[in-house]
Design an enzyme around this catalytic site. Sequence first.
Site, PDB file in Angstrom:
ATOM      1  N   TYR A 188       0.859  -1.185   0.000  1.00 35.09           N
ATOM      2  CA  TYR A 188       0.000   0.000   0.000  1.00 35.09           C
ATOM      3  C   TYR A 188       0.892   1.229   0.000  1.00 35.09           C
ATOM      4  O   TYR A 188       1.440   1.635   1.006  1.00 35.09           O
ATOM      5  CB  TYR A 188      -0.926   0.023   1.221  1.00 35.09           C
ATOM      6  CG  TYR A 188      -1.887  -1.139   1.322  1.00 35.09           C
ATOM      7  CD1 TYR A 188      -2.166  -1.956   0.240  1.00 35.09           C
ATOM      8  CD2 TYR A 188      -2.523  -1.414   2.533  1.00 35.09           C
ATOM      9  CE1 TYR A 188      -3.058  -3.015   0.356  1.00 35.09           C
ATOM     10  CE2 TYR A 188      -3.403  -2.465   2.649  1.00 35.09           C
ATOM     11  CZ  TYR A 188      -3.667  -3.270   1.567  1.00 35.09           C
ATOM     12  OH  TYR A 188      -4.538  -4.326   1.688  1.00 35.09           O
ATOM     13  N   HIS A 194       0.410 -11.868   1.463  1.00 35.74           N
ATOM     14  CA  HIS A 194      -0.632 -11.086   0.791  1.00 35.74           C
ATOM     15  C   HIS A 194      -1.293 -11.861  -0.352  1.00 35.74           C
ATOM     16  O   HIS A 194      -2.511 -11.821  -0.508  1.00 35.74           O
ATOM     17  CB  HIS A 194      -0.019  -9.791   0.262  1.00 35.74           C
ATOM     18  CG  HIS A 194      -0.990  -8.676   0.141  1.00 35.74           C
ATOM     19  ND1 HIS A 194      -0.635  -7.348   0.231  1.00 35.74           N
ATOM     20  CD2 HIS A 194      -2.322  -8.659  -0.066  1.00 35.74           C
ATOM     21  CE1 HIS A 194      -1.696  -6.580   0.090  1.00 35.74           C
ATOM     22  NE2 HIS A 194      -2.737  -7.351  -0.109  1.00 35.74           N
ATOM     23  N   LEU A 240     -17.837  -4.160   2.347  1.00 39.14           N
ATOM     24  CA  LEU A 240     -18.918  -3.312   1.844  1.00 39.14           C
ATOM     25  C   LEU A 240     -18.923  -3.271   0.312  1.00 39.14           C
ATOM     26  O   LEU A 240     -19.442  -2.343  -0.299  1.00 39.14           O
ATOM     27  CB  LEU A 240     -18.784  -1.897   2.412  1.00 39.14           C
ATOM     28  CG  LEU A 240     -18.927  -1.812   3.939  1.00 39.14           C
ATOM     29  CD1 LEU A 240     -18.647  -0.410   4.436  1.00 39.14           C
ATOM     30  CD2 LEU A 240     -20.319  -2.274   4.372  1.00 39.14           C
ATOM     31  N   ARG A 261     -16.540  -2.782  -1.891  1.00 40.96           N
ATOM     32  CA  ARG A 261     -15.814  -1.614  -2.415  1.00 40.96           C
ATOM     33  C   ARG A 261     -16.713  -0.375  -2.460  1.00 40.96           C
ATOM     34  O   ARG A 261     -16.647   0.425  -3.394  1.00 40.96           O
ATOM     35  CB  ARG A 261     -15.203  -1.935  -3.786  1.00 40.96           C
ATOM     36  CG  ARG A 261     -14.211  -3.077  -3.703  1.00 40.96           C
ATOM     37  CD  ARG A 261     -13.603  -3.455  -5.046  1.00 40.96           C
ATOM     38  NE  ARG A 261     -12.687  -4.566  -4.856  1.00 40.96           N
ATOM     39  CZ  ARG A 261     -13.053  -5.847  -4.813  1.00 40.96           C
ATOM     40  NH1 ARG A 261     -14.327  -6.167  -4.983  1.00 40.96           N
ATOM     41  NH2 ARG A 261     -12.182  -6.812  -4.614  1.00 40.96           N
ATOM     42  N   GLY A 262     -17.536  -0.264  -1.424  1.00 41.01           N
ATOM     43  CA  GLY A 262     -18.409   0.899  -1.280  1.00 41.01           C
ATOM     44  C   GLY A 262     -19.788   0.729  -1.863  1.00 41.01           C
ATOM     45  O   GLY A 262     -20.695   1.511  -1.565  1.00 41.01           O
ATOM     46  N   PHE A 263     -19.994  -0.299  -2.683  1.00 40.47           N
ATOM     47  CA  PHE A 263     -21.278  -0.472  -3.362  1.00 40.47           C
ATOM     48  C   PHE A 263     -22.415  -0.652  -2.363  1.00 40.47           C
ATOM     49  O   PHE A 263     -23.510  -0.092  -2.528  1.00 40.47           O
ATOM     50  CB  PHE A 263     -21.210  -1.676  -4.295  1.00 40.47           C
ATOM     51  CG  PHE A 263     -22.201  -1.633  -5.416  1.00 40.47           C
ATOM     52  CD1 PHE A 263     -21.828  -1.199  -6.681  1.00 40.47           C
ATOM     53  CD2 PHE A 263     -23.522  -2.021  -5.225  1.00 40.47           C
ATOM     54  CE1 PHE A 263     -22.744  -1.161  -7.726  1.00 40.47           C
ATOM     55  CE2 PHE A 263     -24.439  -1.991  -6.256  1.00 40.47           C
ATOM     56  CZ  PHE A 263     -24.054  -1.546  -7.517  1.00 40.47           C
TER      57      PHE A 263
END
Length: 330
Positions: A59, A126, A207, A209-211
């Site tokens: 990241y 990862h 979530l 990816r925000g949806f």
Amino acid sequence: MKYRTLGPDFEVSALGLGCMPMAGIGKGMYGEANADESIATIHRAIELGVTLFDTAEIYGPLINEELLGKAIRGKRDGVVIATKFGFRYDDNGMTGVDSTPANVRRACEGSLKRLGVETIDLLYQHRVDPGVPIEDTVGAMAELVREGKVRHLGLSEAGLDTIRRAAATHPIAALQSEYSLWERGVEDEILPLCRELGIGFVPYSPLGRGFLTGQITARSDLPEGDYRRNDPRYSEENFAKNMEMVAVVKGIADAHGASPAQVALAWLLAQGDDIVPIPGSKRRVTLEDSMQAADVALTADDLAKLDAAAPKGGTAGPRYGEKALSMTRI
């Protein structure tokens, strides 16, 4: 905040905080992030009783760990730091995977320094490196445990055989993989295996990816450059179909006086006491909203409606593009 156990004896908050959106990702992922607000969000999470904070070497790369390290300085007690290794990268970004024992050690030493800690509480691979036997990778991770540099080991998006072989090499505390109302592929085999082996489950992107927050009502709501514009499930041909489940989530949220995000997270929490979602946030307002999910009690009827609206395999479109998908369940 309520608390749960990963593995046999690893207590964490029932909801963790995914730090990926905070720094080093930029508007190419979830929009621009403000470092001061991100740090304030971490501090607020600690005040709310959140103990699990999730980051990764890739990241940024690197600067997400640096930001988290800065935020927890003087606040280390009770904080559980999870980070990940396993990618090669250069100035242009990610170039492949690397889970050789030498890279495991290099990555760990770098993460310790950037985070400003003596021990990483949970170190994940990862993504599985098909070129390195998992026994070699986990063996190198286990050596770090023996040296006191790591407390617990984890895997991310690993397949069945890899999970079994890893657990036979050293105890695995957690598997982190995508799981949410719109991505239920782990339920048939992966989650049962984790339970058989006593491995806790940490859903990322809980979530969608925000949806599932209901805040995005059209693709045009996504800022220019946001990678979700290339997400198959956000595509023009799939968007409207996937909004149908969001309508059901919103209806249940209204009945509870809750937000759609809280309902989506409460559904995940209801799937088992071994599940610890890590919703990502870079602002205090969204953090505070998400963390209230631990207090939302869905009824049996609510759960049945959500299952019907979001059945396994019912989401339109694959969860990743072909390249990213090829790196999962190995």
